[in-house]
Design a protein around this motif. Structure first.
Motif, PDB file in Angstrom:
ATOM      1  N   SER A 115       7.949  -2.878   2.982  1.00 58.19           N
ATOM      2  CA  SER A 115       7.376  -4.176   2.632  1.00 58.19           C
ATOM      3  C   SER A 115       7.204  -4.313   1.126  1.00 58.19           C
ATOM      4  N   GLU A 116       6.673  -3.281   0.493  1.00 53.91           N
ATOM      5  CA  GLU A 116       6.464  -3.327  -0.949  1.00 53.91           C
ATOM      6  C   GLU A 116       7.786  -3.444  -1.701  1.00 53.91           C
TER       7      GLU A 116
ATOM      8  N   ALA B 225       9.818  -8.765   3.833  1.00 50.43           N
ATOM      9  CA  ALA B 225       8.588  -8.066   3.453  1.00 50.43           C
ATOM     10  C   ALA B 225       7.477  -8.391   4.444  1.00 50.43           C
ATOM     11  N   HIS B 226       7.391  -9.645   4.852  1.00 51.57           N
ATOM     12  CA  HIS B 226       6.371 -10.056   5.822  1.00 51.57           C
ATOM     13  C   HIS B 226       6.600  -9.365   7.158  1.00 51.57           C
ATOM     14  N   ARG B 227       7.847  -9.312   7.614  1.00 53.59           N
ATOM     15  CA  ARG B 227       8.153  -8.632   8.885  1.00 53.59           C
ATOM     16  C   ARG B 227       7.787  -7.150   8.823  1.00 53.59           C
TER      17      ARG B 227
ATOM     18  N   ALA C  20      14.327  -0.343   0.288  1.00 53.88           N
ATOM     19  CA  ALA C  20      13.504  -0.932   1.350  1.00 53.88           C
ATOM     20  C   ALA C  20      14.191  -0.805   2.698  1.00 53.88           C
ATOM     21  N   ARG C  21      15.473  -1.034   2.744  1.00 50.02           N
ATOM     22  CA  ARG C  21      16.214  -0.911   4.012  1.00 50.02           C
ATOM     23  C   ARG C  21      16.200   0.531   4.522  1.00 50.02           C
ATOM     24  N   GLU C  22      16.327   1.496   3.607  1.00 52.46           N
ATOM     25  CA  GLU C  22      16.251   2.907   4.008  1.00 52.46           C
ATOM     26  C   GLU C  22      14.858   3.246   4.538  1.00 52.46           C
TER      27      GLU C  22
END
Length: 114
Positions: A64-65, A76-78, A51-53
Motif C-alpha cells: 500500500s505504501e 494502494a486502497h485495495r 509494491a507488486r512484489e
C-alpha cells in the motif's frame, strides 16, 4: 454460610493444586515498526514494481505504501484494505481464544466448588 476467608483459602488451595489456571490466550504477535519501506525516493515505476512484489508476498501494508509513492491510489486502497482485514481476523481469533480459555476456567472453578 461460607465466609470470605474460607472461600479465599479454598481458592488458594485450588490454584496451588493447578485446578484454577490463569487465562492466557495463545496470541500471535504482530510487530509494528516506524521505519520506511524503501519506496521513498524511488521512481514511480520502481516503487510500483516493488509494491507488486510485496503484494505477491502478502505484505499488503508495505504494498500500500509503495503504491501511494507510485501514484496508484486505487491499488494502494485495495492493499491497505487487505492489510486491515488480516489484522481484524487476527484480533478476532485472539479474542475468541481468550473467551474460550475464560469459559473453560470458569467451568473448572464451578466444578471445584461442587
Amino acid at each position: 454460610m461460607v465466609s470470605l476467608k474460607s472461600t479465599l483459602a479454598l481458592f488458594a488451595v485450588l490454584a496451588f493444586a493447578g485446578v484454577v489456571a490463569p487465562v492466557v490466550a495463545q496470541e500471535q504477535s504482530v510487530t509494528v515498526t516506524a521505519s520506511r519501506t524503501g519506496c521513498e525516493g524511488m521512481s514511480p515505476s520502481e516503487s510500483s514494481q516493488l509494491a507488486r512484489e510485496a503484494e505477491k508476498n502478502g505484505e499488503y501494508q508495505r504494498a500500500s505504501e509503495c503504491f501511494v509513492v507510485a501514484g496508484e491510489y486505487t491499488r494502494a486502497h485495495r492493499a491497505s484494505t487487505r492489510a486491515a482485514g488480516e489484522a481484524a481476523a487476527l484480533a478476532k481469533h485472539n479474542a475468541s481464544t481468550a473467551a474460550a480459555n475464560a469459559k473453560s476456567q470458569m467451568a473448572r472453578v464451578r466444578a471445584a466448588f461442587r
